[in-house]
Design a protein around this motif. Structure first.
Motif, PDB file in Angstrom:
ATOM      1  N   SER A 180       3.822  12.084  -3.362  1.00  0.00           N
ATOM      2  CA  SER A 180       4.620  11.377  -2.353  1.00  0.00           C
ATOM      3  C   SER A 180       3.981  10.043  -1.970  1.00  0.00           C
ATOM      4  O   SER A 180       2.762   9.970  -1.804  1.00  0.00           O
ATOM      5  N   ILE A 181       4.808   9.026  -1.842  1.00  0.00           N
ATOM      6  CA  ILE A 181       4.380   7.724  -1.337  1.00  0.00           C
ATOM      7  C   ILE A 181       5.352   7.311  -0.237  1.00  0.00           C
ATOM      8  O   ILE A 181       6.569   7.258  -0.458  1.00  0.00           O
ATOM      9  N   MET A 182       4.833   7.062   0.954  1.00  0.00           N
ATOM     10  CA  MET A 182       5.689   6.602   2.040  1.00  0.00           C
ATOM     11  C   MET A 182       5.977   5.125   1.830  1.00  0.00           C
ATOM     12  O   MET A 182       5.066   4.298   1.743  1.00  0.00           O
ATOM     13  N   THR A 183       7.269   4.821   1.728  1.00  0.00           N
ATOM     14  CA  THR A 183       7.722   3.472   1.419  1.00  0.00           C
ATOM     15  C   THR A 183       8.523   2.933   2.596  1.00  0.00           C
ATOM     16  O   THR A 183       9.654   3.361   2.841  1.00  0.00           O
ATOM     17  N   ASP A 184       7.926   2.028   3.354  1.00  0.00           N
ATOM     18  CA  ASP A 184       8.538   1.498   4.575  1.00  0.00           C
ATOM     19  C   ASP A 184       9.002   2.620   5.499  1.00  0.00           C
ATOM     20  O   ASP A 184      10.084   2.549   6.086  1.00  0.00           O
TER      21      ASP A 184
END
Length: 250
Positions: free
Chosen positions: A40-44
């Motif tokens: 998972s990568i939190m994008t904005d």
């Protein structure tokens, strides 16, 4: 789970509609280190699952619910976004607990030096409290003031320089995630027993108030709260029943 401390700014390079979802591609560097498919990568502020990865980019899917709840649309292409990898149990929690589940979209109403005023719905603002935490475009910030339809956050120069706030202007939309701890507190303050239809909530003085429906009248009983156990009624206040007339039962 994330902390709201951005590791870097990336850039959205594509936004493609594919059947019932959208595929987004983001250019990055730091967050790609040790990242693999399924991470998972939190994008904005939005938690996205990596579906494809190269040395310079990653791709992820956005479902209709995410598109409805966030600011993401085709206008995001070529814009900078805040990026953060998922939190490890061994990491320090420098910000606050951020899920990457956006509650809604706000708009920058005013910028006064380092103070940003964000307008949002009353529902969102009711979950935001002064000196509490809020995540804006994935950045953990402390609320400096709260109102019915807006709130203020004060940013230090380091945060402005290292995040997309560096490029923000009045009128820009922003993803908002309220503090999960405050959301649980608000939920516990209002509970309805499905069997008795009894509405129970705790006020700020830890007084438990039960509103008990009974034919055309409602009886409210002030009682000692069981939370926290050491706090009872304020000194001098007695238990009492308050009768409230209603036109029809609850």
């Amino acid at each position: 789970m994330f902390t709201g401390i951005s590791e870097e700014m990336g850039k959205v390079i594509s936004f493609k509609k594919i059947n019932d979802h959208v595929q987004i591609e983001v250019q990055a560097s730091i967050v790609l280190e040790d990242t693999k498919l399924g991470d998972s990568i939190m994008t904005d502020g939005v938690c996205l699952t990596v579906t494809e990865i190269t040395d310079e980019t990653y791709k992820a899917d956005l479902m209709n619910e995410s598109l409805k709840m966030t600011k993401f649309d085709r206008s995001i292409v070529n814009k900078n976004v805040n990026l953060e990898r998922a939190l490890r149990l061994s990491d320090r929690l420098d910000g606050h607990i951020v899920q990457g589940h956006v509650d809604g979209v706000g708009k920058i109403k005013n910028i006064n030096k380092n103070v940003y005023t964000i307008s949002a719905s009353p529902e969102i603002c009711s979950l935001i409290v002064k000196k509490g935490s809020v995540a804006l475009d994935g950045i953990s910030l402390t609320v400096s003031d709260d109102k019915i339809t807006s709130f203020d956050v004060s940013l230090i120069p380091e945060t402005i320089e290292r995040t997309s706030f560096k490029y923000k202007k009045i009128g820009d939309e922003i993803n908002i995630e309220t503090d999960i701890i405050n959301r649980f507190i608000q939920r516990e303050k209002q509970q309805i027993n499905p069997k008795t239809k009894r509405l129970t909530f705790l006020d700020s003085k830890a007084i438990k108030i039960d509103i008990i429906p009974k034919t055309s009248k409602t009886f409210c009983m002030l009682k000692r709260s069981i939370f926290p156990p050491r706090i009872g009624l304020p000194q001098g206040r007695k238990k009492k029943a308050i009768q409230i007339n209603r036109t029809k039962p609850i």
